[in-house]
Design an enzyme around this catalytic site. Structure first.
Site, PDB file in Angstrom:
ATOM      1  N   THR A   1       0.847  -1.187   0.000  1.00 28.82           N
ATOM      2  CA  THR A   1       0.000   0.000   0.000  1.00 28.82           C
ATOM      3  C   THR A   1       0.887   1.243   0.000  1.00 28.82           C
ATOM      4  OG1 THR A   1      -0.084   0.247   2.407  1.00 28.82           O
ATOM      5  CG2 THR A   1      -1.664  -1.275   1.407  1.00 28.82           C
TER       6      THR A   1
ATOM      7  N   ALA B   1      12.885  -0.547  -5.786  1.00 25.97           N
ATOM      8  CA  ALA B   1      11.981  -1.463  -6.490  1.00 25.97           C
ATOM      9  C   ALA B   1      12.618  -2.855  -6.552  1.00 25.97           C
ATOM     10  CB  ALA B   1      11.632  -0.928  -7.875  1.00 25.97           C
TER      11      ALA B   1
ATOM     12  N   GLY C   1       1.729   3.384 -15.536  1.00 25.72           N
ATOM     13  CA  GLY C   1       1.721   2.853 -14.174  1.00 25.72           C
ATOM     14  C   GLY C   1       2.967   3.159 -13.387  1.00 25.72           C
TER      15      GLY C   1
ATOM     16  N   LYS D   1      12.640   7.392   0.698  1.00 26.87           N
ATOM     17  CA  LYS D   1      13.680   6.433   0.321  1.00 26.87           C
ATOM     18  C   LYS D   1      15.038   6.862   0.873  1.00 26.87           C
ATOM     19  CE  LYS D   1      11.451   5.100  -4.043  1.00 26.87           C
ATOM     20  NZ  LYS D   1      11.584   4.994  -5.510  1.00 26.87           N
TER      21      LYS D   1
ATOM     22  N   GLY E   1       7.373   1.008 -12.106  1.00 27.00           N
ATOM     23  CA  GLY E   1       6.508   0.074 -12.801  1.00 27.00           C
ATOM     24  C   GLY E   1       6.086  -1.053 -11.890  1.00 27.00           C
TER      25      GLY E   1
END
Length: 843
Positions: free
Chosen positions: A584, A639, A692, A710, A824
C-alpha cells in the site's frame, strides 16, 4: 404410533443454581427444546457437596446443613409457583425429602453411613431439582411431569458407581416415558442415580447425570442430546491453564471419550459409552443458547467431520493431575510370564483405575500411573503379590514417584500421520520438561506422557502452542514446505505480485511447486481469504474484477472489513509461516503490529511505516525481532534493485559506507528523461501515469516526498538519526496546486509546461540535464533537482532507470554503482517477490 423425534436435554448444577437459573433453563426448553423434549437434571449447584458434608458430619452440624438446604429449595419453590395449592404441594415434597435425609444423617450414633444409606442421601438433590424444574416448566404453561428414576433407570446395583442395565431400562422407558412423550408431556428425570437390587437407590458416580442423559438417548432412540454447560463447549485445553484455548466445533465420539477419560471435566468419561451411531450430542453454552457449542458424534471421520471441520491429527490435550507413578523394576523380569497379569489383577481386586501403563521392551520394568492417594496401597499390594520374586531378586524393587501428571494429546487423525510424536517431544524438550514415562495405543488415538506435576501447566501451554491449537485448522503434525502470503494492498503492484506468485515457473517454463501460496488479498474495502490458498484462477479473477473497478468486498467470497479487522480474522487460522506483504501507500503501522503479534513475517514495499518517525521505524523492526519475526523491505528503495541487500553485505564484510548518491525515483527519472527530449511536462506526466509509473496521485512523486522517504530509509541504515521533517525537499508542485482535487490538478498541469521547458533548455545549453538526486551520509540527507553533466552516470540515465552510487572505504576512488529499472508494477512486484522467496526458503 411411530417413534417421535426426541431430544434429550441435560441441565447440570451450574444451570440450576438459583431461581433465575431455573427460569432461564425453562426458557431454553420453551424456545430450543425441540418437538419432544425429555429433561434430565442434576442437583442444584453445590447441593451434592453439601449433602456429602451432612452425611459425614456430627448430628448437630448435619441438621444445620440440611436445614439450610431446605430453606434454599423453598425459596426457589416460592418463585416458581403461582397458586397456594401448587406451592404447598412443592413445599411438602421438599419437607419430606429433607425429613428422610435428616433421619439418616442425624440419626446415626457412630461411624460413617452404610453405602446404601449414603447413596440414598446423595440422590436427594436430583429429586428436588426435578420437582422444581417441573414447576419452572409449568410456570411457562408447558405440560411437564416428574419421573421416578428408581422405576426407570435400572442398574447392576453397585453402590456409588452403578452401571446402567440397558435392557431393563429400555423396557421401563417403553412403558413409563414413551406414552407420556407421545401425549405431549415433557418428562423430567432426576439424573445421577437409579434402581439397585430390591429397589434400593444407587448412584452412578459423580457426574453421573451425563450418564443418565445419554442412557435416555440410547433407550429412547433420541436423535439429539443437549448437555447444557456453563462453558462454550469442549475446548482444546483447560482455559484456566491455557488462556488461548479454543472451542472445538466437532469431535468424534472416540476423541471425546479419550479427552473425558484424560481429565476434561466437562464430560463424564462413561457418558459416551453406547451412544447410538445416529445420535448427535452437543455440549452447548447456557449463556448463549443459540450457539452450537461442540458436537460429538460418530459422523466425524479421519478426513472431515460432519460439520465440515478437517480432522487434523491433534484435536486437543488434557491432563490428569495428582498422579503417582508406581514401577516394578528387575532384571529377572525378562521372560518371566504373568508379571503384568498379576500386577494388573491386583489393581482390579483393589478397584483402582489406571490412567497409563508402560512396559519396557526389555521387560526390565513395568510402570503404571494411578491417583496419588492410591500409590502407597498399590506399592504395598505389589510387594505382597511379588514377595517371592523380590526374595530371589527377580524383582529388585517397587518404586513410587509422586506428584506427577499425565498429559495426553488426542486426535482421530493421528493414525498414520508421521511427526506427531516428534512435535510433542520437541515442544517439551524446548521447554526443558523431562518425560518420565510414555504410552501410545496401537489405535494411535492418543499419546500420553508422564511429567512432573509442577511442570504440567508449562507443558500444556508449550504443547498447545506447538500444535497451534489456538488457531482454526490447528493440530497439524509437521511444517509444510511453503509459506502463506497475505497481500495487503490490491492496486497495480498488489495485483501484479499476486499473479507473479501464482504463475511462478521453472527456468524451462515448467510449473514449479512454489514455496509460497497466496491465502488472502486485502484492499480498503475488505478482503478475500481461503486458508487452503487462493488458486491462480481465483487470483486472476479477483485481479481482473478489481482492475475493472470492483473492490474486493463486492466480489465473490469478499468480506467487508478494515485492514486490522481483516488481519485479525485471518490470524485466527493456522497458517504456515505467514508473510504479510504491504504494497500500500498508507500509514499501516498499526496493522503491521497486529501481524507481528500474530506471528507473521513482513515484507514491505510501503515506505510510510518506516519513516513516520525514527522511533516508529526502528520500533517496527525491534518489535518484529522481539517476537522472533523477520522483516525485509528491499522494494521500499530501489523497487527490484538489490540496494539494501548490497548495503547489508558491504557492512557484513567490514566495509564502511561513506556516502550514497543517486536517483532513486523511476517516475521522476522518466519525467526528466522525456522532457530532455522535448516532451512537455504535462504530456510526460500523463504518459508516466498511463504506464503505471506513478502513485495513484502523481503529486506523491512530484512532491519529492517519496524520494525523501527512500533517502531517509537509506540514511537510517547508515546511522542517520534525523526525521523526515529535517530533510529539505524540493517539490515540483507549486504551493497553490498541492491541495487541489486530483482532477483539477491534472487539468491545470499544463500551466507548468513553460517553466519546465525553460529549465531544461538552460541546462542543455550548459551540456547538462536535470535529475532528481539524493545524497545520503550518516549525518545529512539532501534531496532535490540538480543539473548534472549529460555524460556523467546520473546524466546518462534514461527512462525509469534508477542509479545508486556507493562511496565506501573500499570503493572510495571508484564508487560501486547499481543501476536498473526503478518504476513500474512489474519490477516493483519482482523486488517484493524476491523478499518473499527469501523468507519462504529460510527454514
Amino acid at each position: 404410533m411411530a417413534q417421535p423425534p426426541i431430544t434429550v436435554h441435560k441441565f447440570g448444577g451450574a444451570a440450576l443454581a438459583d431461581l433465575h437459573a431455573f427460569r432461564h433453563a425453562a426458557a431454553i426448553i420453551a424456545t430450543h427444546g425441540g418437538e419432544h423434549p425429555v429433561i434430565v437434571v442434576s442437583a442444584m449447584r453445590g447441593v451434592t457437596d453439601a449433602l456429602g458434608i451432612a452425611a459425614s458430619s456430627p448430628p448437630a452440624r448435619a441438621r444445620a446443613t440440611l436445614a439450610s438446604l431446605e430453606s434454599r429449595h423453598r425459596a426457589v419453590a416460592t418463585g416458581l409457583t403461582r397458586d397456594g395449592s401448587a406451592r404447598a404441594a412443592l413445599y411438602a415434597t421438599i419437607a419430606n425429602v429433607f425429613k428422610d435425609a435428616t433421619k439418616i444423617c442425624a440419626g446415626r450414633r457412630t461411624g460413617a453411613l452404610e453405602a446404601a444409606q449414603l447413596d440414598f442421601v446423595m440422590s436427594r438433590g436430583e429429586i428436588l431439582a426435578a420437582a422444581l424444574f417441573v414447576a419452572a416448566l409449568e410456570q411457562r404453561e408447558l405440560k411437564a411431569i416428574g419421573i421416578d428414576a428408581t422405576k426407570l433407570v435400572y442398574t447392576d446395583g453397585i453402590a456409588g458407581s452403578a452401571a446402567p442395565d440397558v435392557a431393563k431400562t429400555t423396557a421401563a422407558a417403553a412403558t413409563l416415558l414413551l406414552p407420556r412423550v407421545k401425549k405431549g408431556f415433557i418428562p423430567v428425570v432426576p439424573g445421577f442415580f437409579g434402581r439397585g437390587r430390591k429397589g434400593a437407590v444407587v448412584t452412578l458416580g459423580r457426574g453421573g447425570t451425563d450418564v443418565t442423559a445419554t442412557l435416555m438417548a440410547r433407550v429412547l432412540h433420541a436423535h439429539t442430546v443437549m448437555l447444557w454447560k456453563d462453558v462454550p463447549g469442549l475446548l482444546t485445553a483447560d482455559p484456566r491453564v491455557v488462556p488461548d484455548a479454543r472451542l472445538i466445533p466437532s469431535l468424534h465420539v472416540r476423541e471425546a471419550s479419550e479427552l473425558a477419560y484424560h481429565g476434561a471435566k466437562i464430560l463424564h468419561p462413561r457418558a459416551l459409552i453406547g451412544l447410538p451411531a445416529n445420535t448427535r450430542l452437543f455440549l452447548r453454552p447456557l449463556a448463549d443458547p443459540t450457539a452450537m457449542g461442540t458436537e460429538i458424534s460418530a459422523f466425524a471421520t479421519a478426513g472431515v467431520t460432519k460439520r465440515g471441520m478437517p480432522a487434523l491429527p491433534v484435536k486437543a490435550l488434557a491432563v490428569i493431575s495428582d498422579q503417582a507413578l508406581v514401577t516394578i523394576v528387575g532384571n529377572g523380569m525378562a521372560g518371566l510370564p504373568g508379571v503384568a497379569a498379576r500386577a494388573l489383577g491386583a489393581l482390579e481386586q483393589m478397584g483402582i483405575s489406571v490412567s497409563l501403563i508402560s512396559m519396557a521392551s526389555s521387560e526390565h520394568s513395568l510402570c503404571i500411573a494411578v491417583p496419588g492417594s492410591m500409590a502407597t496401597a498399590v506399592a504395598t499390594r505389589w510387594k505382597d503379590v511379588f514377595s517371592a520374586e523380590i526374595a530371589r531378586r527377580d524383582i529388585e524393587r517397587v518404586e513410587v514417584r509422586r506428584k506427577v501428571a499425565t498429559l495426553a494429546i488426542v486426535g482421530l487423525g493421528m493414525a498414520g500421520t508421521p511427526g506427531v510424536s516428534a512435535r510433542l517431544f520437541d515442544a517439551l524438550a524446548l521447554s526443558r520438561i523431562n518425560v518420565v514415562a510414555i504410552a501410545q495405543g496401537a489405535s494411535e488415538m492418543n499419546i500420553s506422557v508422564v511429567i512432573d506435576e509442577r511442570a504440567a501447566a508449562q507443558a500444556q501451554r508449550a504443547v498447545h502452542a506447538a500444535f497451534r491449537l489456538d488457531k482454526i485448522g490447528g493440530g497439524d503434525a509437521g511444517t509444510r514446505q511453503h509459506a502463506d502470503v497475505i497481500v495487503l494492498g490490491f492496486g497495480l503492484i498488489g495485483r501484479e505480485l499476486a499473479l507473479q506468485l501464482a504463475r511462478r515457473r521453472t527456468p524451462d517454463g515448467g510449473r514449479l511447486t512454489a514455496p509460497v501460496r497466496v491465502v488472502a488479498v486485502i484492499d480498503r474495502s475488505g478482503y478475500v481469504f481461503d486458508p487452503r490458498g487462493l488458486t491462480p484462477k481465483k487470483l486472476m479473477a479477483l485481479a481482473e474484477a478489481k482492475a475493472a473497478g470492483r473492490p474486493l468486498a463486492q466480489q465473490a467470497d469478499g468480506v467487508r472489513a478494515t485492514d486490522e479487522v481483516a488481519l485479525r480474522a485471518i490470524a485466527t487460522h493456522a497458517l504456515e509461516r505467514p508473510i504479510v506483504v504491504d504494497v500500500t501507500a498508507s500509514e499501516t503501522s498499526p496493522t503491521l503490529e497486529v501481524a507481528i503479534a500474530a506471528g507473521m513475517d513482513l515484507v514491505l514495499a510501503n515506505k510510510r511505516p518506516l519513516v513516520t518517525s525514527g522511533r516508529n521505524g526502528k520500533g517496527l523492526a525491534k518489535l518484529a525481532a522481539s517476537r522472533g519475526r523477520r522483516m525485509l523491505h528491499e522494494a521500499t528503495v530501489g523497487a527490484g534493485l538489490p540496494v539494501i541487500d548490497t548495503i547489508n553485505k558491504l557492512v557484513a564484510s567490514g566495509d564502511r559506507i561513506l556516502q550514497i548518491e543517486g536517483c532513486p525515483s523511476g517516475t521522476l527519472g522518466f519525467l526528466f528523461s522525456e522532457m530532455s527530449r522535448g516532451t512537455q511536462f504535462s504530456i510526460a506526466l500523463q504518459s508516466a501515469m498511463a504506464k503505471g509509473y506513478t502513485e495513484p496521485d502523481p503529486r506523491d512523486d512530484l512532491s519529492g516526498m517519496d524520494v525523501a522517504r527512500k533517502a531517509l530509509i537509506l540514511g537510517r541504515l547508515l546511522g542517520y538519526t534525523g526525521e523526515l521533517r529535517d530533510i529539505k525537499v524540493e517539490s515540483l508542485v507549486p504551493v497553490p496546486m498541492r491541495k487541489l482535487p486530483l482532477a483539477d490538478f491534472l487539468t491545470r498541469a499544463g500551466e507548468l509546461d513553460v517553466e519546465w521547458s525553460e529549465r531544461v533548455r538552460e541546462a542543455q545549453a550548459r551540456g547538462e540535464v536535470l535529475r532528481y538526486r539524493i545524497i545520503v551520509t550518516n549525518r545529512t540527507v539532501r534531496v532535490g533537482v540538480v543539473a548534472v553533466d549529460a555524460s556523467s552516470p546520473l546524466g546518462s540515465l534514461g527512462g525509469t532507470d534508477n542509479l545508486f552510487s556507493f562511496t565506501t572505504t573500499r570503493y572510495q576512488t571508484n564508487p560501486l554503482v547499481i543501476t536498473g529499472p526503478g518504476a513500474g508494477a512489474g519490477v516493483t512486484a519482482a523486488g517484493v517477490f524476491t523478499d518473499v522467496l527469501t523468507l519462504a526458503e529460510q527454514r
